[in-house]
Design an enzyme around this catalytic site. Structure first.
Site, PDB file in Angstrom:
ATOM      1  N   GLU A 132       0.796   4.604  -9.737  1.00  0.00           N
ATOM      2  CA  GLU A 132       1.041   5.298 -10.366  1.00  0.00           C
ATOM      3  C   GLU A 132       2.458   5.152 -10.433  1.00  0.00           C
ATOM      4  OE1 GLU A 132      -1.412   8.962 -10.712  1.00  0.00           O
ATOM      5  OE2 GLU A 132       0.573   9.915 -10.791  1.00  0.00           O
TER       6      GLU A 132
ATOM      7  N   HIS B 211      -8.828   5.958  -9.256  1.00  0.00           N
ATOM      8  CA  HIS B 211      -6.685   5.659  -9.084  1.00  0.00           C
ATOM      9  C   HIS B 211      -7.468   5.130 -10.823  1.00  0.00           C
ATOM     10  CE1 HIS B 211      -2.935   4.199  -9.654  1.00  0.00           C
ATOM     11  NE2 HIS B 211      -2.680   5.491  -8.398  1.00  0.00           N
TER      12      HIS B 211
ATOM     13  N   ARG C 259      -6.733  15.035  -6.207  1.00  0.00           N
ATOM     14  CA  ARG C 259      -5.177  15.013  -5.796  1.00  0.00           C
ATOM     15  C   ARG C 259      -4.049  15.046  -6.504  1.00  0.00           C
ATOM     16  NH1 ARG C 259      -1.882  11.153  -3.058  1.00  0.00           N
ATOM     17  NH2 ARG C 259      -3.655   9.802  -3.014  1.00  0.00           N
TER      18      ARG C 259
ATOM     19  N   ALA D 109      -0.346  11.063   9.475  1.00  0.00           N
ATOM     20  CA  ALA D 109      -0.592  12.430  10.103  1.00  0.00           C
ATOM     21  C   ALA D 109      -0.992  12.176  11.368  1.00  0.00           C
ATOM     22  CB  ALA D 109      -1.893  12.800   9.352  1.00  0.00           C
ATOM     23  N   GLY D 110      -1.592  11.316  12.070  1.00  0.00           N
ATOM     24  CA  GLY D 110      -1.637  11.639  13.748  1.00  0.00           C
ATOM     25  C   GLY D 110       0.076  11.288  14.191  1.00  0.00           C
TER      26      GLY D 110
ATOM     27  N   LEU E 101       0.749  11.780   0.667  1.00  0.00           N
ATOM     28  CA  LEU E 101       1.882  11.313   2.063  1.00  0.00           C
ATOM     29  C   LEU E 101       2.278  12.797   2.370  1.00  0.00           C
ATOM     30  CD1 LEU E 101       3.353   8.232   0.461  1.00  0.00           C
ATOM     31  CD2 LEU E 101       2.272   8.463   2.493  1.00  0.00           C
TER      32      LEU E 101
ATOM     33  N   HIS F 118     -10.026   5.231  -3.946  1.00  0.00           N
ATOM     34  CA  HIS F 118      -8.567   5.790  -4.242  1.00  0.00           C
ATOM     35  C   HIS F 118      -9.030   6.714  -3.113  1.00  0.00           C
ATOM     36  CE1 HIS F 118      -4.772   5.224  -3.812  1.00  0.00           C
ATOM     37  NE2 HIS F 118      -4.731   6.112  -4.246  1.00  0.00           N
TER      38      HIS F 118
ATOM     39  N   GLN G  20     -11.250  10.779  -5.097  1.00  0.00           N
ATOM     40  CA  GLN G  20     -10.589  10.057  -6.299  1.00  0.00           C
ATOM     41  C   GLN G  20     -10.572   9.308  -6.729  1.00  0.00           C
ATOM     42  OE1 GLN G  20      -6.225  10.509  -6.277  1.00  0.00           O
ATOM     43  NE2 GLN G  20      -6.206  11.656  -7.856  1.00  0.00           N
TER      44      GLN G  20
ATOM     45  N   ASP H 284     -14.586   7.130  10.232  1.00  0.00           N
ATOM     46  CA  ASP H 284     -14.745   7.160  11.088  1.00  0.00           C
ATOM     47  C   ASP H 284     -14.841   8.438  11.872  1.00  0.00           C
ATOM     48  OD1 ASP H 284     -14.553   4.145  10.987  1.00  0.00           O
ATOM     49  OD2 ASP H 284     -13.793   4.182  12.880  1.00  0.00           O
TER      50      ASP H 284
ATOM     51  N   PHE I 293       5.677  11.011 -11.718  1.00  0.00           N
ATOM     52  CA  PHE I 293       4.384  10.722 -11.597  1.00  0.00           C
ATOM     53  C   PHE I 293       3.323  12.099 -11.976  1.00  0.00           C
ATOM     54  CE2 PHE I 293       2.162   9.036  -8.149  1.00  0.00           C
ATOM     55  CZ  PHE I 293       3.142   7.489  -7.733  1.00  0.00           C
TER      56      PHE I 293
ATOM     57  N   ARG J  71      -4.463  11.704 -12.482  1.00  0.00           N
ATOM     58  CA  ARG J  71      -5.960  10.002 -12.132  1.00  0.00           C
ATOM     59  C   ARG J  71      -7.179  10.416 -12.759  1.00  0.00           C
ATOM     60  NH1 ARG J  71      -3.281   8.792  -5.908  1.00  0.00           N
ATOM     61  NH2 ARG J  71      -1.620   7.927  -7.471  1.00  0.00           N
TER      62      ARG J  71
ATOM     63  N   LEU K   9      -4.299  -1.692  -5.586  1.00  0.00           N
ATOM     64  CA  LEU K   9      -3.935  -0.608  -6.405  1.00  0.00           C
ATOM     65  C   LEU K   9      -2.089  -0.804  -6.832  1.00  0.00           C
ATOM     66  CD1 LEU K   9      -4.530   2.501  -6.826  1.00  0.00           C
ATOM     67  CD2 LEU K   9      -1.537   3.276  -5.058  1.00  0.00           C
TER      68      LEU K   9
ATOM     69  N   GLY L 259      -6.519   8.299  15.659  1.00  0.00           N
ATOM     70  CA  GLY L 259      -4.926   7.365  14.515  1.00  0.00           C
ATOM     71  C   GLY L 259      -3.734   7.787  14.725  1.00  0.00           C
TER      72      GLY L 259
HETATM   73  C1  LIG Z   1      -3.309   1.503  -1.750  1.00  0.00           C
HETATM   74  C2  LIG Z   1      -3.045   2.941  -1.390  1.00  0.00           C
HETATM   75  C3  LIG Z   1      -1.932   3.772  -2.018  1.00  0.00           C
HETATM   76  C4  LIG Z   1      -1.298   5.041  -2.253  1.00  0.00           C
HETATM   77  N1  LIG Z   1      -0.314   5.070  -2.674  1.00  0.00           N
HETATM   78  C5  LIG Z   1       0.035   6.549  -2.167  1.00  0.00           C
HETATM   79  C6  LIG Z   1       0.913   7.061  -2.093  1.00  0.00           C
HETATM   80  O1  LIG Z   1       2.545   6.161  -2.891  1.00  0.00           O
HETATM   81  N2  LIG Z   1       1.760   8.480  -2.161  1.00  0.00           N
HETATM   82  C7  LIG Z   1       1.187   9.710  -1.610  1.00  0.00           C
HETATM   83  O2  LIG Z   1       1.608  10.444  -1.418  1.00  0.00           O
HETATM   84  N3  LIG Z   1      -0.060   9.176  -1.218  1.00  0.00           N
HETATM   85  C8  LIG Z   1      -0.646   7.557  -1.375  1.00  0.00           C
HETATM   86  N4  LIG Z   1      -2.140   6.900  -0.782  1.00  0.00           N
HETATM   87  C9  LIG Z   1      -3.037   7.628  -0.017  1.00  0.00           C
HETATM   88  C10 LIG Z   1      -2.052   7.652   1.224  1.00  0.00           C
HETATM   89  O3  LIG Z   1      -1.762   6.799   1.554  1.00  0.00           O
HETATM   90  C11 LIG Z   1      -2.931   7.948   2.505  1.00  0.00           C
HETATM   91  O4  LIG Z   1      -4.125   9.423   2.595  1.00  0.00           O
HETATM   92  C12 LIG Z   1      -2.896   8.588   3.825  1.00  0.00           C
HETATM   93  O5  LIG Z   1      -1.726   7.248   4.224  1.00  0.00           O
HETATM   94  C13 LIG Z   1      -3.592   8.433   4.899  1.00  0.00           C
HETATM   95  O6  LIG Z   1      -2.839   9.021   6.008  1.00  0.00           O
HETATM   96  P1  LIG Z   1      -3.542   9.884   7.550  1.00  0.00           P
HETATM   97  O7  LIG Z   1      -2.382   9.276   8.048  1.00  0.00           O
HETATM   98  O8  LIG Z   1      -4.601  10.609   7.008  1.00  0.00           O
HETATM   99  O9  LIG Z   1      -4.574   8.112   7.670  1.00  0.00           O
HETATM  100  P2  LIG Z   1      -3.938   6.274   8.074  1.00  0.00           P
HETATM  101  O10 LIG Z   1      -2.930   6.285   7.545  1.00  0.00           O
HETATM  102  O11 LIG Z   1      -5.504   5.506   7.429  1.00  0.00           O
HETATM  103  O12 LIG Z   1      -4.441   6.106   9.371  1.00  0.00           O
HETATM  104  C14 LIG Z   1      -5.770   6.611  10.056  1.00  0.00           C
HETATM  105  C15 LIG Z   1      -5.704   5.739  11.891  1.00  0.00           C
HETATM  106  O13 LIG Z   1      -6.905   6.579  12.153  1.00  0.00           O
HETATM  107  C16 LIG Z   1      -7.013   5.192  12.967  1.00  0.00           C
HETATM  108  N5  LIG Z   1      -8.363   5.249  12.878  1.00  0.00           N
HETATM  109  C17 LIG Z   1      -9.474   5.344  12.301  1.00  0.00           C
HETATM  110  N6  LIG Z   1     -10.498   5.249  12.820  1.00  0.00           N
HETATM  111  C18 LIG Z   1     -10.701   5.647  14.335  1.00  0.00           C
HETATM  112  C19 LIG Z   1     -11.447   5.196  15.625  1.00  0.00           C
HETATM  113  N7  LIG Z   1     -12.450   5.714  15.346  1.00  0.00           N
HETATM  114  N8  LIG Z   1     -10.884   6.019  16.833  1.00  0.00           N
HETATM  115  C20 LIG Z   1      -9.638   5.513  16.738  1.00  0.00           C
HETATM  116  N9  LIG Z   1      -8.551   5.293  16.037  1.00  0.00           N
HETATM  117  C21 LIG Z   1      -9.183   5.660  14.283  1.00  0.00           C
HETATM  118  C22 LIG Z   1      -6.720   4.045  12.236  1.00  0.00           C
HETATM  119  O14 LIG Z   1      -6.358   2.939  13.605  1.00  0.00           O
HETATM  120  C23 LIG Z   1      -5.173   4.499  11.528  1.00  0.00           C
HETATM  121  O15 LIG Z   1      -4.248   4.249  12.313  1.00  0.00           O
HETATM  122  C24 LIG Z   1      -2.102   5.724  -1.813  1.00  0.00           C
HETATM  123  C25 LIG Z   1      -3.200   5.212  -0.606  1.00  0.00           C
HETATM  124  C26 LIG Z   1      -3.380   3.680  -1.001  1.00  0.00           C
HETATM  125  C27 LIG Z   1      -4.709   3.224  -0.031  1.00  0.00           C
END
Ligand SMILES: Cc1cc2nc3c(=O)[nH]c(=O)nc-3n(C[C@H](O)[C@H](O)[C@H](O)COP(=O)(O)OP(=O)(O)OC[C@H]3O[C@@H](n4cnc5c(N)ncnc54)[C@H](O)[C@@H]3O)c2cc1C
Length: 579
Positions: free
Chosen positions: A253, A240, A393, A17-18, A399, A351, A238, A219, A117, A284, A250, A13
Site C-alpha cells: 500500500e 489486500h 486491519r 512477535a515471537g 508490525l 493477506h 483481509q 499451525d 497509508f 483495504r 504483494l 515462532g
Molecule cells: C507480503 C506481506 C507484506 C506485509 N507488509 C506489512 C507492512 O508493511 N506493515 C504491517 O504492519 N504489516 C505487514 N504485513 C503483515 C505482517 O507482516 C504480519 O502480520 C506479521 O509479520 C506477522 O508476524 P508474526 O510474528 O505474527 O508471524 P511471522 O513473522 O509469520 O512468524 C511466524 C513464525 O512462526 C513459526 N512457526 C509457524 N508454525 C510453527 C510451528 N508449527 N512450529 C514452530 N514454529 C512455527 C515460523 O517459523 C515463524 O518463525 C505484511 C504481510 C505480508 C505477507
C-alpha cells in the site's frame, strides 16, 4: 526416541512477535524459541510498507487520532481499550526499535520519516496523515533483523526447523509445554515450561491467491483449537487490493501512500466514486470491494476481465527508486511490466488474519464469553486476536501489533515463569503426536496431500473470498467435509526420517483444513457485512445483532460450536463508515 527439554518459558515462532516476546523473556528467565523456519526467514521479513505511530514528525498527529482510525477501520469490531493502548504505546515502541539500530528512512533534518497509508487520517477522517515509519519498502526485513540481533545478544536458545505439533496441558488446565518434530532427524521432542507464547503467524495459504509465504499454514491456531481453545473472529480475513494479477505477490500500500492510483480498464480512477475524500487511500476492505464491483460491472482488464491496474508511472523516478525499490522489481520479475512507464495488473489477494487465538492486552489466552485465563498460555502477533484490528486491519498496524503485544506477552509470561511452577506432564505426552505421524507414514496408498490442498485453496478463493453468501459458504462447508474425509486417508511418497518435508506438508494441510473450517462456519453464521466480511445476501452492517465477537470451538466429535462475546467499547460510537 523422544527427548525432553525443560525451560522456564517457550516461544513458539521466531517472527517479529515471537522474537519481541523472547527479548523480554530472556532478560528475566531461561527461554527457548522453537521455530519451524530459521527466524530471519519468517514472514515478518516480507513486510514492506511500514510500521505506524503518531510521532508527528512531518505533520501534526496524535495517538488519539490513530486510535480513532484503528477503531473505525476495524468497522467497530475492535476492542477499543486495546486499540487505545496500542496507539499510545506505539510511539515508545518505534523509538525502542530506533535505539536498537533499525535503519529507518529519515527526514532531511534527521528524524524518522513518515508516509501515508490507507485509512490513517488527521483529525478523525479529515485528510490522509503521514503516520507510517518505514525503511524503504523493506520495513519488516529491518524489524526482523533488528530483533534477531537483540536475541543473539541475549543468548536466546533457538530450536530452528522444529515444528510444534501439540500443546500439552495438565489435568488442572495448566499449560505444561509443547511437542515438536525435528525436521533434520524426524525425532520428537517434549518441551516443558511454565509459560508458552504462541507466535506462529497467519494462515493465508487456505486461499489460492495470497500474499502469504508457503509456511503460513495456521499451525498455532490449529494446535490450540484441537486442544479445546476457541478461535475468535475467524471470519474476518483481509484481502489486500493490490496483489500482482494471478500470483497474489504483494505490492505494498506504500505505492498508494506515495501517490500511486488504481485504474480500471478504461483508465478511470474509480476510487473517486467509492471514497470521495481519501480515494485510493481508503482502507483495504473498501478498495478490494470496489475492485470486485468494477470487475463485476465489466470494467476489469486482462484476458478474463478480472484485473485492474496500479499506476505509479507518474511518480518521480527518484521517489520510486528510493522508497519503492522492491515492489517495482517484483512487477518486473514476475509480470515483465515496467512500473515506471506502464500500469501494473493487480487483483485482491488474501493477506491477513484479523482473527485468531483470543487474548487479553497482556497476551494471556482467554476462553469463553467471560474470558477465563488459560494458565501459562500466551499468544501474540498475527496468530492472536487481541482484538485491535476488529473486522479490518489498517496497513502498518500489524508490525506495530507485533512489537507492542509481543513485548507485553513476553513481560507477563516472564512474570508467570518467575512465580509459577512446572505443571505435571500428561501421561505419554508425545503419544498422540506419534500416532498422528505414524498413521500418515505407514499408509501405503491413499489421497494425495497436494491435490487436497489445491482443491481447498481453489474452493476457498471461489466461495469464501471478497464476497460471500449463504449459498457459497454452505457449498464451501460441504466441500470441506469431503476434503476432510479424504485427508483422513492422506498418504505421502517419502517415509524417511531425514528432512521429510512431505510429512510436514501433510500435517500442515490438516492445520489449513482446521482454519478454513473455523472461518467458514463463523462466516456462515454472521448474517451481516462488516469490514472484510462481505455477505452479498446481507449487505449492511447490523449493530443491533452483530456488534460481537465470534468464538468458534471444536467439539469432541469434530463439529464446530459457536459462541459470542461482547465487543469492549470505549469513546468511539459506531457510525457509518464513509471515507
Ligand atoms: C507480503 C506481506 C507484506 C506485509 N507488509 C506489512 C507492512 O508493511 N506493515 C504491517 O504492519 N504489516 C505487514 N504485513 C503483515 C505482517 O507482516 C504480519 O502480520 C506479521 O509479520 C506477522 O508476524 P508474526 O510474528 O505474527 O508471524 P511471522 O513473522 O509469520 O512468524 C511466524 C513464525 O512462526 C513459526 N512457526 C509457524 N508454525 C510453527 C510451528 N508449527 N512450529 C514452530 N514454529 C512455527 C515460523 O517459523 C515463524 O518463525 C505484511 C504481510 C505480508 C505477507
Amino acid at each position: 526416541m523422544v527427548t525432553t527439554h525443560t525451560y522456564d518459558a517457550l516461544v513458539v515462532g521466531g517472527g517479529g512477535a515471537g522474537m519481541r516476546a523472547a527479548i523480554e523473556l530472556s532478560d528475566r528467565v531461561r527461554t527457548a524459541v522453537i521455530s519451524k523456519l530459521y527466524p530471519t526467514r519468517s514472514h515478518t521479513g516480507a513486510a514492506q510498507g511500514g510500521v505506524c505511530a503518531a510521532l508527528g514528525n512531518t505533520e501534526e498527529d496524535h495517538p488519539e487520532w490513530h486510535a480513532f482510525d484503528t477503531v473505525k477501520g476495524g468497522d467497530y469490531l475492535v476492542d477499543q481499550p486495546a486499540a487505545i493502548l496500542m496507539c499510545e504505546e506505539a510511539v515508545e515502541a518505534i523509538y525502542q526499535l530506533e535505539r536498537w539500530g533499525l535503519p529507518f528512512n529519515r527526514t532531511p533534518d534527521g528524524r524518522i520519516d513518515q508516509r501515508r497509508f490507507g485509512g490513517h487520517t488527521a483529525n478523525h477522517g479529515e485528510r490522509p496523515v503521514r503516520r507510517a515509519c518505514y525503511a524503504a519498502d523493506r520495513t519488516g526485513h529491518m524489524i526482523l533483523q533488528t530483533l534477531y540481533q537483540q536475541c543473539v545478544k541475549r543468548d536466546v536458545r533457538f530450536f530452528n526447523e522444529f515444528y510444534v505439533l501439540d500443546l500439552l496441558r495438565a489435568d488442572d488446565g495448566r499449560t505444561a509445554g509443547v511437542v515438536a518434530y525435528e525436521l533434520a532427524t524426524g525425532e520428537l521432542h517434549v518441551f516443558r515450561a511454565k509459560a508458552v507464547v504462541f507466535a506462529t503467524g497467519g494462515y493465508g495459504r487456505i486461499f489460492r491467491v495470497t500474499s502469504n509465504a508457503h509456511a503460513l499454514t495456521g499451525d498455532g491456531p490449529a494446535v490450540v483449537w484441537r486442544r479445546g481453545i476457541p478461535l475468535e473472529d475467524m471470519e474476518m480475513f483481509q484481502f489486500h487490493p493490490t496483489g500482482l494479477a494471478r500470483l497474489g505477490v504483494l505490492l505494498s500500500e506504500a505505492a498508494r501512500g506515495e501517490g500511486g492510483i488504481v485504474l480500471n480498464r478504461d483508465g478511470e480512477r474509480f476510487m473517486e466514486r467509492y471514497a470521495p475524500t481519501i480515494k485510493d487511500l481508503a482502507p483495504r476492505d473498501l478498495v478490494s470491494r470496489a475492485i470486485y464491483q468494477e470487475i463485476r460491472e465489466g470494467r476489469g482488464a486482462g484476458p478474463n476481465g478480472d484485473w485492474v491496474f496500479l499506476d505509479i508511472s507518474h511518480l518521480d523516478p527518484a521517489v520510486i527508486e528510493e522508497k519503492l525499490p522492491d515492489i517495482t522489481e517484483f512487477a518486473r520479475i514476475y509480470l515483465k511490466v515496467e512500473p515506471t512507464v506502464e500500469p501494473v495488473p493487480i487483483q485482491p489477494t488474501a493477506h491477513y488474519a484479523m482473527g485468531g487465538i483470543p487474548t487479553d492486552v497482556d497476551g494471556r489466552v482467554v476462553v469463553g464469553a467471560d474470558e477465563r485465563v488459560v494458565p501459562g498460555l500466551y499468544a501474540a502477533g498475527e496468530c492472536a486476536c487481541v482484538s485491535v484490528h476488529g473486522a479490518n486491519r489498517l496497513g502498518t498496524n500489524s508490525l506495530l501489533d507485533l512489537v507492542v503485544f509481543g513485548r507485553r506477552a513476553g513481560l507477563s509470561a516472564a512474570q508467570d515463569a518467575l512465580e509459577g511452577s512446572l505443571a505435571p506432564l500428561p501421561e505419554d505426552p508425545a503419544g498422540p503426536t506419534l500416532a498422528m505421524l505414524d498413521a500418515i507414514l505407514t499408509r501405503t496408498s491413499g489421497d494425495n496431500a497436494a491435490d487436497i490442498r489445491r482443491e481447498l485453496q481453489d474452493a476457498m478463493f471461489d466461495l469464501a473470498f471478497v464476497v460471500r453468501s449463504e449459498t457459497s459458504l454452505t457449498k464451501m462447508r460441504e466441500i470441506l467435509g469431503g476434503l476432510r474425509e479424504r485427508y483422513a486417508r492422506v498418504a505421502i511418497g517419502d517415509r524417511g526420517s531425514i528432512y521429510n518435508t512431505d510429512l510436514m506438508e501433510a500435517v500442515e494441510l490438516g492445520f489449513l483444513l482446521d482454519c478454513a473450517e473455523a472461518l467458514v462456519v463463523s462466516a456462515l453464521a454472521r448474517t451481516e457485512s462488516r469490514g472484510a466480511h462481505y455477505r452479498e445476501d446481507h449487505p449492511l452492517r447490523d449493530d443491533a445483532n452483530w456488534l460481537k465477537h465470534t468464538l468458534a470451538t471444536r467439539r469432541e466429535d469434530g463439529s464446530v460450536e459457536l459462541d459470542y462475546k461482547p465487543v469492549k467499547m470505549g469513546p468511539y460510537v459506531p457510525m457509518e463508515r464513509k471515507y
